[in-house]
Design a protein around this motif. Structure first.
Motif, mmCIF file in Angstrom:
data_model
loop_
_atom_site.group_PDB
_atom_site.id
_atom_site.type_symbol
_atom_site.label_atom_id
_atom_site.label_comp_id
_atom_site.label_asym_id
_atom_site.label_seq_id
_atom_site.Cartn_x
_atom_site.Cartn_y
_atom_site.Cartn_z
ATOM 1 N N LEU A 1 48.536 52.062 38.863
ATOM 2 C CA LEU A 1 48.836 51.150 37.764
ATOM 3 C C LEU A 1 49.164 49.734 38.235
ATOM 4 C CD1 LEU A 1 50.823 53.572 35.455
ATOM 5 C CD2 LEU A 1 48.662 52.456 34.928
ATOM 6 N N ASP A 2 49.373 49.556 39.539
ATOM 7 C CA ASP A 2 49.542 48.204 40.071
ATOM 8 C C ASP A 2 48.210 47.455 40.130
ATOM 9 O OD1 ASP A 2 52.256 47.869 40.499
ATOM 10 O OD2 ASP A 2 52.211 48.911 42.424
ATOM 11 N N GLY A 3 47.107 48.195 40.091
ATOM 12 C CA GLY A 3 45.804 47.578 40.280
ATOM 13 C C GLY A 3 45.510 46.414 39.355
ATOM 14 N N PRO A 4 45.547 46.607 38.022
ATOM 15 C CA PRO A 4 45.222 45.501 37.131
ATOM 16 C C PRO A 4 46.142 44.286 37.278
ATOM 17 C CG PRO A 4 45.044 47.581 35.966
ATOM 18 C CD PRO A 4 45.665 47.894 37.296
ATOM 19 N N SER A 5 47.426 44.515 37.602
ATOM 20 C CA SER A 5 48.337 43.388 37.786
ATOM 21 C C SER A 5 47.989 42.599 39.039
ATOM 22 C CB SER A 5 49.785 43.887 37.879
ATOM 23 O OG SER A 5 50.177 44.524 36.692
ATOM 24 N N VAL A 6 47.746 43.312 40.135
ATOM 25 C CA VAL A 6 47.403 42.651 41.396
ATOM 26 C C VAL A 6 46.042 41.979 41.293
ATOM 27 C CG1 VAL A 6 46.835 43.040 43.826
ATOM 28 C CG2 VAL A 6 48.816 44.186 42.798
ATOM 29 N N LEU A 7 45.090 42.688 40.735
ATOM 30 C CA LEU A 7 43.714 42.209 40.722
ATOM 31 C C LEU A 7 43.425 41.222 39.599
ATOM 32 C CD1 LEU A 7 42.011 45.672 41.356
ATOM 33 C CD2 LEU A 7 42.304 43.834 43.038
ATOM 34 N N GLY A 8 44.079 41.415 38.436
ATOM 35 C CA GLY A 8 43.701 40.627 37.268
ATOM 36 C C GLY A 8 44.710 39.609 36.792
ATOM 37 N N LYS A 9 45.969 39.725 37.219
ATOM 38 C CA LYS A 9 46.991 38.811 36.701
ATOM 39 C C LYS A 9 47.777 38.102 37.798
ATOM 40 C CE LYS A 9 46.897 38.856 32.143
ATOM 41 N NZ LYS A 9 46.728 37.625 31.348
ATOM 42 N N THR A 10 47.328 38.231 39.038
ATOM 43 C CA THR A 10 47.959 37.500 40.133
ATOM 44 C C THR A 10 47.068 36.319 40.487
ATOM 45 O OG1 THR A 10 49.012 39.497 41.009
ATOM 46 C CG2 THR A 10 48.805 37.626 42.503
ATOM 47 N N TYR A 11 47.571 35.124 40.256
ATOM 48 C CA TYR A 11 46.784 33.925 40.519
ATOM 49 C C TYR A 11 46.960 33.517 41.983
ATOM 50 C CZ TYR A 11 46.420 33.932 35.493
ATOM 51 O OH TYR A 11 46.162 34.318 34.197
ATOM 52 N N ILE A 12 45.855 33.460 42.699
ATOM 53 C CA ILE A 12 45.893 33.199 44.127
ATOM 54 C C ILE A 12 46.090 31.705 44.378
ATOM 55 C CG2 ILE A 12 44.710 33.528 46.323
ATOM 56 C CD1 ILE A 12 45.456 36.120 44.772
ATOM 57 N N VAL A 13 47.060 31.384 45.246
ATOM 58 C CA VAL A 13 47.382 29.986 45.543
ATOM 59 C C VAL A 13 47.095 29.698 47.013
ATOM 60 C CG1 VAL A 13 49.128 29.891 43.728
ATOM 61 C CG2 VAL A 13 49.816 30.524 46.055
ATOM 62 N N PRO A 14 46.892 28.420 47.359
ATOM 63 C CA PRO A 14 46.521 28.069 48.737
ATOM 64 C C PRO A 14 47.742 28.071 49.662
ATOM 65 C CG PRO A 14 46.584 26.103 47.374
ATOM 66 C CD PRO A 14 46.816 27.263 46.447
ATOM 67 N N GLU A 15 47.653 28.825 50.728
ATOM 68 C CA GLU A 15 48.764 28.883 51.679
ATOM 69 C C GLU A 15 49.087 27.499 52.234
ATOM 70 O OE1 GLU A 15 50.098 31.267 55.757
ATOM 71 O OE2 GLU A 15 47.983 31.261 55.123
ATOM 72 N N HIS A 16 48.073 26.715 52.527
ATOM 73 C CA HIS A 16 48.329 25.414 53.164
ATOM 74 C C HIS A 16 49.069 24.450 52.252
ATOM 75 C CE1 HIS A 16 44.489 24.652 51.031
ATOM 76 N NE2 HIS A 16 44.778 23.361 51.076
ATOM 77 N N LYS A 17 49.061 24.686 50.941
ATOM 78 C CA LYS A 17 49.792 23.828 49.998
ATOM 79 C C LYS A 17 51.141 24.425 49.599
ATOM 80 C CE LYS A 17 47.190 20.195 49.077
ATOM 81 N NZ LYS A 17 47.706 18.799 49.228
ATOM 82 N N TRP A 18 51.268 25.736 49.649
ATOM 83 C CA TRP A 18 52.452 26.410 49.106
ATOM 84 C C TRP A 18 53.420 26.912 50.170
ATOM 85 C CZ3 TRP A 18 53.421 28.397 43.872
ATOM 86 C CH2 TRP A 18 52.606 27.779 42.905
ATOM 87 N N LYS A 19 53.046 26.930 51.413
ATOM 88 C CA LYS A 19 53.880 27.567 52.435
ATOM 89 C C LYS A 19 55.233 26.895 52.629
ATOM 90 C CE LYS A 19 51.607 25.025 56.200
ATOM 91 N NZ LYS A 19 50.810 25.170 57.449
ATOM 92 N N ASP A 20 55.343 25.629 52.256
ATOM 93 C CA ASP A 20 56.610 24.913 52.450
ATOM 94 C C ASP A 20 57.422 24.776 51.164
ATOM 95 O OD1 ASP A 20 56.114 24.507 55.195
ATOM 96 O OD2 ASP A 20 54.876 22.748 54.748
ATOM 97 N N ILE A 21 56.988 25.411 50.080
ATOM 98 C CA ILE A 21 57.742 25.374 48.822
ATOM 99 C C ILE A 21 58.923 26.334 48.937
ATOM 100 C CG2 ILE A 21 57.679 25.823 46.350
ATOM 101 C CD1 ILE A 21 54.748 25.049 46.341
ATOM 102 N N ALA A 22 60.137 25.820 48.739
ATOM 103 C CA ALA A 22 61.344 26.627 48.960
ATOM 104 C C ALA A 22 61.496 27.735 47.933
ATOM 105 C CB ALA A 22 62.579 25.723 48.962
#
Length: 560
Positions: A161-182
């Motif tokens: 049941l985690d599948g649809p949440s991980v696959l369909g509702k998790t918006y992928i963000v760029p590591e190089h832009k987000w890695k320093d966000i506290a």
């Protein structure tokens, strides 16, 4: 609602508003001729100034899910269909549901030119596990990049049941832009970088614009710009629609049943997915205060509502039945428990039953006709967002209905920001809102969002979706059991669904009103390819995400 017979004053106001919308919507004076024919103007019901934030995980985000930030796959919650590949191309579970393998699309770049890889997916999932405020589904996987285009996620227990949440509702963000966000759960993102078909073009407090991403992996969209407006409320939206200055609007409009005649060039699609409720701050143990913390009061309100009258006066009869189980009638009929007292909420009130419930719980009617217990009257404040004319009418109507049952209801109109703040802090007695569906057409997700103890918090602390502060060990145990089962095993699942349905019908922290008829009006003369009742390839609601991105990518300007 505006009067069905528009007066000269309303027509004048419409003309003035149209001019204002044109002023906001036309962009620079140097725009090439015909540029506006490929610009779509959308109104989602927003009122007041926009506060810039395109963080897809922040509660106050303005959008960007699907349009700027993409999921791995698109799931259509309105029909049972295979998910559509987006950043992912394939996925598979192992036999016992403890490992999910995902193949990613190759050759994708972020809008700043950096390459998208499996490392970005792993970073996003790890970020969610580290920040509780971002983890609204209880995700507990461990993601690993096999190579640039393959990810595996390991779970300690079956997690289909985690599948649809991980696959369909998790918006992928760029590591190089987000890695320093506290604190990415609440961070303000003003310059979003994504992989989606659009990028942010311009932001103003009354309007913001997305423009087509020329490097989008699926090809640059035919709709070159999407402009979102903030107006004063539903009446202003209806006036702008009448003037032909909005191309896509979700919300109540007058004379919806004759939309083609009332709004030439437009058509409408009405869907029934979100469920209108009176949200109660229900748990005294978690700090809620007021008569609504007593289940007897909540049950009395449930039986005192005249849903037929409310539907007619507030929603132009576009809404439909609602079940106290919060299963969707039609979609979920096979899962409905035979142990429910009501399979659907009564459409007509039963004032005698409401009063009997109160009196059995120790309440007595005072000389003013209002019930009271231990000197405290059943007098409640019901908050509604200013400008939401359909909900305002519903609140006023329900207040009059409850008065007949000996319950005093005081409507309170507040701004959207005040509404969200009081809701999240638990500083309310009743609010009118709606419960939404999850990432796939399965009632488990709604139950997990709104009834799980893991999704709530004490008054004063920010909860997950369970803003009612409802907590029940039996419901939690049933949710835990469901998560271990393959969703195709309907026989094993039903006893746990029965437990949840009967418990929430008894407790009723969210008092069912109606299944909302979500009214969507679209400019058929200007764009083709809209979702219709015969082809609901995505939700036709302008505010739905990532569905709205699916719509934008299907549309084609007619040049008119």
């Amino acid at each position: 609602m505006m009067s069905r017979r528009a007066s000269a004053r309303v027509r004048a106001a419409t003309a003035m508003l149209a001019a204002a919308v044109v002023a906001v919507g036309c962009g620079s004076s140097g725009a090439p001729a015909g540029a506006e024919s490929s610009t779509l103007v959308a109104y989602t019901g927003a009122s007041g100034d926009f506060q810039i934030n395109f963080n897809p995980f922040a509660p106050s985000n303005l959008g960007g899910g699907g349009t700027i930030f993409q999921p791995l796959f698109f799931y259509n919650v309105l029909r049972d269909a295979d998910p559509t590949p987006r950043l992912g191309t394939e996925f598979a579970w192992n036999e016992d549901g403890t490992q999910l393998s995902i193949t990613l699309r190759d050759g994708v770049t972020w809008s700043d030119g950096e390459k998208f890889t499996a490392a970005d997916v792993v970073f996003t999932l790890d970020m969610i596990t580290k920040h509780k405020g971002m983890n609204n589904t209880g995700y507990a996987g461990r993601a690993e990049a096999v190579d640039d285009t393959h990810v595996t996620i390991a779970f300690d227990r079956p997690s289909f049941l985690d599948g649809p949440s991980v696959l369909g509702k998790t918006y992928i963000v760029p590591e190089h832009k987000w890695k320093d966000i506290a604190d990415p759960a609440v961070a303000v993102v003003k310059d979003p970088v994504g992989t989606g078909p659009y990028v942010l073009d311009e932001f103003k407090p009354q309007a913001f614009t997305f423009k087509a991403n020329p490097t989008y992996w699926g090809g640059e969209p035919a709709v070159k710009k999407v402009r979102y407006l903030s107006l004063s409320g539903n009446q202003a939206g209806a006036a702008a629609l009448k003037a032909g200055q909005i191309d896509w609007q979700t919300g109540p409009v007058p004379d919806i049943k004759d939309v083609g005649k009332t709004y030439p060039g437009y058509q409408s699609t009405i869907t029934h997915a979100n469920q209108i409720v009176l949200v109660t701050c229900s748990s005294a143990a978690l700090g809620c205060q007021g008569p609504q913390t007593d289940p007897a009061v909540r049950q009395a309100i449930y039986h005192a509502i005249d849903r037929t009258q409310t539907n007619a006066l507030a929603f132009e009869n576009t809404s439909s039945d609602i079940s106290p189980s919060f299963l969707l009638p039609g979609r979920d009929d096979a899962l409905l428990s035979d142990k429910l007292q009501n399979k659907t909420a009564p459409m007509r009130p039963d004032q005698a039953k409401a009063q009997q419930i109160l009196e059995s719980a120790g309440y007595a009617k005072g000389p003013d006709g209002i019930y009271a217990k231990d000197g405290t009257p059943v007098a409640l404040t019901l908050s509604v967002v200013a400008g939401w004319t359909d909900y305002i009418t519903a609140v006023d109507t329900i207040g009059q209905q409850l008065q007949q049952a000996g319950i005093k209801l005081t409507p309170q109109q507040v701004s959207w920001n005040e509404f969200v703040d009081s809701r999240d802090r638990g500083a309310f007695q009743l609010i009118i809102d709606s419960l939404y569906q999850g990432p796939a057409p399965d009632p488990y997700y709604l139950y997990n969002f709104f009834y799980s103890t893991a999704q709530t918090a004490a008054v004063g602390a920010k909860p997950g979706p369970n803003v009612s502060r409802f907590s029940d060990p039996q419901v939690d145990q049933a949710l835990d059991a469901l998560k271990l089962l393959n969703p195709t095993d309907t026989t094993a699942r039903q006893p746990h669904l029965d437990t949840i349905q009967t418990r929430i019908e008894q407790a009723m922290p969210y008092i069912p009103v109606l299944t909302q008829g979500t009214v969507n009006v679209y400019h058929e003369a200007k764009f083709t390819g809209w979702p219709t009742k015969d082809d609901l390839y995505a939700s036709p609601a302008a505010w739905a995400h990532p569905d709205n991105a699916e719509v934008f990518m299907r549309l084609r300007p007619t040049g008119k």
